[in-house]
Scaffold this motif. Sequence first.
Motif, mmCIF file in Angstrom:
data_model
loop_
_atom_site.group_PDB
_atom_site.id
_atom_site.type_symbol
_atom_site.label_atom_id
_atom_site.label_comp_id
_atom_site.label_asym_id
_atom_site.label_seq_id
_atom_site.Cartn_x
_atom_site.Cartn_y
_atom_site.Cartn_z
ATOM 1 N N ILE A 53 0.864 -1.183 0.000
ATOM 2 C CA ILE A 53 0.000 0.000 0.000
ATOM 3 C C ILE A 53 0.897 1.228 0.000
ATOM 4 O O ILE A 53 1.707 1.419 0.912
ATOM 5 N N ALA A 55 1.092 5.231 0.411
ATOM 6 C CA ALA A 55 0.238 6.223 1.077
ATOM 7 C C ALA A 55 0.919 7.590 1.107
ATOM 8 O O ALA A 55 2.065 7.717 1.551
ATOM 9 N N GLU A 58 -2.813 10.376 3.506
ATOM 10 C CA GLU A 58 -3.985 9.509 3.655
ATOM 11 C C GLU A 58 -4.302 9.261 5.126
ATOM 12 O O GLU A 58 -4.759 8.187 5.499
ATOM 13 N N ILE A 62 -6.014 5.598 6.116
ATOM 14 C CA ILE A 62 -5.043 4.513 6.141
ATOM 15 C C ILE A 62 -5.136 3.682 7.422
ATOM 16 O O ILE A 62 -4.984 2.455 7.392
ATOM 17 N N THR A 65 -7.997 1.264 7.031
ATOM 18 C CA THR A 65 -7.662 0.217 6.070
ATOM 19 C C THR A 65 -6.801 -0.862 6.714
ATOM 20 O O THR A 65 -7.067 -2.066 6.569
ATOM 21 N N VAL A 82 3.424 -0.854 4.169
ATOM 22 C CA VAL A 82 2.792 0.448 3.971
ATOM 23 C C VAL A 82 3.884 1.478 3.710
ATOM 24 O O VAL A 82 4.732 1.729 4.572
ATOM 25 N N CYS A 84 5.245 5.162 3.321
ATOM 26 C CA CYS A 84 4.954 6.535 3.754
ATOM 27 C C CYS A 84 6.164 7.427 3.462
ATOM 28 O O CYS A 84 7.219 6.964 3.045
ATOM 29 N N THR A 91 0.169 10.800 8.190
ATOM 30 C CA THR A 91 -0.110 9.474 7.633
ATOM 31 C C THR A 91 0.670 8.401 8.383
ATOM 32 O O THR A 91 0.142 7.311 8.658
ATOM 33 N N ALA A 95 -1.051 5.315 10.325
ATOM 34 C CA ALA A 95 -0.698 3.937 9.975
ATOM 35 C C ALA A 95 -0.224 3.167 11.198
ATOM 36 O O ALA A 95 -0.588 1.999 11.392
ATOM 37 N N ASP A 147 -4.920 -0.007 -2.351
ATOM 38 C CA ASP A 147 -4.847 1.435 -2.126
ATOM 39 C C ASP A 147 -5.158 1.759 -0.675
ATOM 40 O O ASP A 147 -5.704 0.928 0.067
ATOM 41 N N SER A 148 -4.866 2.993 -0.297
ATOM 42 C CA SER A 148 -4.991 3.405 1.099
ATOM 43 C C SER A 148 -6.421 3.399 1.607
ATOM 44 O O SER A 148 -6.648 3.312 2.819
#
Length: 451
Positions: A53, A55, A58, A62, A65, A82, A84, A91, A95, A147-148
């Motif tokens: 993912i 990001a 987001e 996020i 998700t 993830v 970042c 974000t 996360a 996706d995020s």
Amino acid sequence: MLFAAFWFLLGAIDDIAVDLCWIWLRLTGRACAGYVSREAAAAPLGGRAAVFIAAWQEEQVIGHTIHHALSVWKQAEFILYVGCYGNDPATISAAMAGAGNDPRVRIVIHHNAGPTTKADCLNRLYTALCDDERRYGYRFKSIVLHDSEDMVHPAELAVIDGALSDADFVQLPVWPEPQPGSPWIGGHYADEFTESHAKSLVVRNALGAAIPAAGVACGFSREMIARIAGYRHAEGGPGPFASECLTEDYELGLLVRREGGRSRFLRARDAEGQLVATRAYFPSRLEDAVRQKTRWIHGIAFQGWDRLGWDRGFADFWMALRDRRGPLTAFVLGTGYILLVIEGVFGVLRLAGWHSQLAMSPALKIMLLLCLASSLWRAFVRFVFTAREYGALEGLRAVLRIPVANFITIVAGRRALMRYIRTLRGEAVTWDKTRHDVHPAHASKPLGAAR
């Protein structure tokens, strides 16, 4: 009028050919969804899976998700990577909150300030995956993209894992979540994705044509990703994802076929009869929808032609034509609506006593009648597929949303052409992403049953 009628009819023949293929597949039982049991959905995977993912800004979605994925995917054999950026602390914080102490999550910080491009962020995740393989001495079986803002299905990993036993790439359906606050802009995505992921990709899969990746709910074998990474490296790229491409996921799916791999589009139902698909909210504002479709048309039609050329096989050539007709469709639709305005003005003048001296040829009259018939058929097909998934009311709205979808296509087609011209003059490609503020986990309506 002759110009518009000709291209409308040509497009209608193309669409009806796909419709007839789907009807044949339906009658022969080859268009029906598969089935995955509750036990199979939660069973251990046949190999390790990596979920990527990317990001950027987001923070609103996020965390939801990540938390949802960790809660519904019961398997221990996957790691959620993830990506970042250090200059996006919101974000990163979201996360980390969504991951908690779950060891199945890796938050990877890009060494460059964001935003770069989505593909560049995904390449950073691929590097982290390769580092983990060397560090811990194991090899992943698959790489799954999301996706995020996605809300994943509990059976997704199991379905992809099983399908990759005899395929190199698997694409599952995408389910645009209905948005009561945006029934027209946000709602038109449901119409288009439903028709595409319940009909067009089913036909494409049956014909043996290359399957484009949606960047969501798609899984690749580790070996195929390594092969594509080697192909990119020979071109000077840093990883399997094309950083300079606006639709790197679409291109990645087509490269699987070119690298000799097998692709599959797979529809399946779980024990409750629900479609194994990824739910997501799509743009609800006009400007955001236009920006997103501008990126799609630019990446698929213009960059796809430049970067991938044309395949020689009939099925792949036909589907490439369909994928890349966006700019021409926008131009022809614009011409058609201008003609409607002109005819409206002439109608008012006729009511006022003016009589036109222009005579319409019999051939043009026949073409216009065929255009009308094809438009009615297109509206019927749109109704059937949307009503089949979302209910009869949404099916009726789908017909009324056709002009909305056309308007977005017209504006996006023009913008995509202008942006493509600017890139030819040396302008760099940037990550013109859509910001997401709401996650579908907040929706109370369950995913509808597939057919």
